[in-house]
Design a protein around this motif. Structure first.
Motif, PDB file in Angstrom:
ATOM      1  N   GLY A 297       0.795  -1.220   0.000  1.00 20.63           N
ATOM      2  CA  GLY A 297       0.000   0.000   0.000  1.00 20.63           C
ATOM      3  C   GLY A 297       0.823   1.265   0.000  1.00 20.63           C
ATOM      4  N   SER A 298       2.096   1.146   0.360  1.00 19.14           N
ATOM      5  CA  SER A 298       2.972   2.323   0.402  1.00 19.14           C
ATOM      6  C   SER A 298       3.579   2.656  -0.958  1.00 19.14           C
ATOM      7  CB  SER A 298       4.102   2.084   1.409  1.00 19.14           C
ATOM      8  OG  SER A 298       5.057   1.160   0.894  1.00 19.14           O
TER       9      SER A 298
ATOM     10  N   HIS B  38      -3.866  -4.550  -3.167  1.00 12.32           N
ATOM     11  CA  HIS B  38      -3.326  -3.769  -2.057  1.00 12.32           C
ATOM     12  C   HIS B  38      -2.440  -2.616  -2.523  1.00 12.32           C
ATOM     13  CE1 HIS B  38      -4.499  -7.499   0.045  1.00 12.32           C
ATOM     14  NE2 HIS B  38      -4.724  -6.690   1.048  1.00 12.32           N
TER      15      HIS B  38
ATOM     16  N   PRO C 115      -2.027   0.983  -4.672  1.00  7.43           N
ATOM     17  CA  PRO C 115      -2.939   2.080  -5.006  1.00  7.43           C
ATOM     18  C   PRO C 115      -3.066   2.403  -6.486  1.00  7.43           C
ATOM     19  CG  PRO C 115      -0.882   2.917  -4.070  1.00  7.43           C
ATOM     20  CD  PRO C 115      -0.831   1.432  -3.929  1.00  7.43           C
TER      21      PRO C 115
END
Length: 337
Positions: A270-271, A298, A300
């Motif tokens: 997600g980062s 997961h 973005p």
């Protein structure tokens, strides 16, 4: 093809706590770095592979065109060119070579990219198999530096099923008496041949064998393929301790193990800020599309695009023109965005 440069890492601390003294990273570059340093691509190697094994995806008129991009191919730690059990002096030689993570590999590559070339932004990171794992790690470790990623036939976290396969390879290599606990004076040829036979059932799909596609590669029978391709592959300059070092790296790969994530793979994914195009192969037994669909959910800004066909994991090896065109087209579209 066999020419390469070496970046001196000096005393290089690893996540394991060991320090690899006099460490070095072997690499090859293709093309020229633009004056603004904005055309750089990192394309890491894979399990047992060397930089020249990546050249099938680099060429004039292709997405990775050296007339347009500056392509850096760093060799993995443990592959025999970069610091490895086979070329490291005592006390960290041979069986005592320390544990190396995917995170360590990317940390070394980051130093090469920033210190040697002064690059602070990458147009793309891409790679096959363990190269895909390094691709994910680049995007997690350096989210503001990586604009795009395209991992193909690989994963952000090694699955339990994949770990079971690797246990078979490990057992085959170490069961040979000549292995001698890693302190051998000659390569354990029986172990290398046995590891090749284990690999043969996984690298290509069931359908590949059903359709006898090994004949398209020039092999006259199944046994000819097992000996000529697979055993030949493992006996072609590969060192058992090197293979075991990279096997440990593969078996323990997980972007969630990066500092700050506490083992949470989903949080690490997600980062990622890079635009991602994830390319699993339809019948890959190591990294099935379902696993990468989970990863994409997961992330973005990611798309899943499955490489069709029956070549399994070796869809990403450059062994057949159809898969090469599919991957090259995907990279071209991603770079155009």
């Amino acid at each position: 093809m066999l020419e390469y440069d070496t970046f001196e890492l000096g005393d290089f601390p690893l996540r394991s706590g060991a320090t690899l003294r006099g460490a070095r990273l072997a690499y090859q570059t293709y093309g020229s770095l633009a004056p603004d340093r904005g055309n750089a691509i990192v394309y890491p190697t894979w399990y047992s592979g060397w930089h020249w094994n990546n050249e099938w995806l680099i060429g004039a008129g292709m997405a990775l065109d050296p007339e347009r991009y500056f392509i850096i191919v760093p060799n993995m730690l443990g592959n025999g060119l970069s610091s490895s059990p086979s070329n490291t002096p005592p006390p960290y030689d041979r069986a005592r070579f320390p544990r190396v993570t995917v995170y360590d590999n990317v940390a070394a590559q980051h130093r090469l990219v920033t210190e040697k070339f002064g690059i602070d932004r990458l147009a793309l990171v891409t790679g096959w198999s363990m190269g895909a794992g390094q691709t994910y790690q680049w995007a997690v470790s350096h989210p503001d530096m990586v604009a795009r990623i395209a991992p193909f036939c690989g994963s952000s976290r090694t699955s339990v099923h994949n770990k079971v396969f690797l246990e078979g390879v490990k057992a085959a290599l170490t069961a040979d008496d000549a292995f001698a606990g890693g302190w051998y004076e000659r390569q354990p040829a029986k172990g290398l041949r046995a590891a090749a036979r284990v690999y043969a059932g996984w690298g290509f799909s069931q359908a590949f064998y059903w359709e006898r596609l090994y004949e398209r590669l020039g092999y006259s029978s199944l046994e000819d393929f097992l000996v000529g391709f697979w055993e030949g592959f493992f006996l072609d300059g590969r060192d058992a301790n090197n293979l075991l070092t990279m096997l440990w790296t593969w078996q323990n790969a997980d972007v969630g193990a990066s500092p700050g994530f506490g083992g949470d793979t989903a949080a690490a994914l997600g980062s990622i800020k890079a635009r991602a195009l994830v390319l699993p192969a339809e019948k890959d037994l190591y990294f099935p599309p379902e696993d990468e669909a989970w990863a994409v959910r997961h992330m973005p800004n990611a798309e899943l695009r499955v490489i069709p066909g029956v070549w399994g994991h070796f869809a990403g090896f450059g062994a057949n023109a159809e898969d090469t065109r599919f991957i090259d087209t995907a990279l071209r579209e991603l770079l155009a965005q």
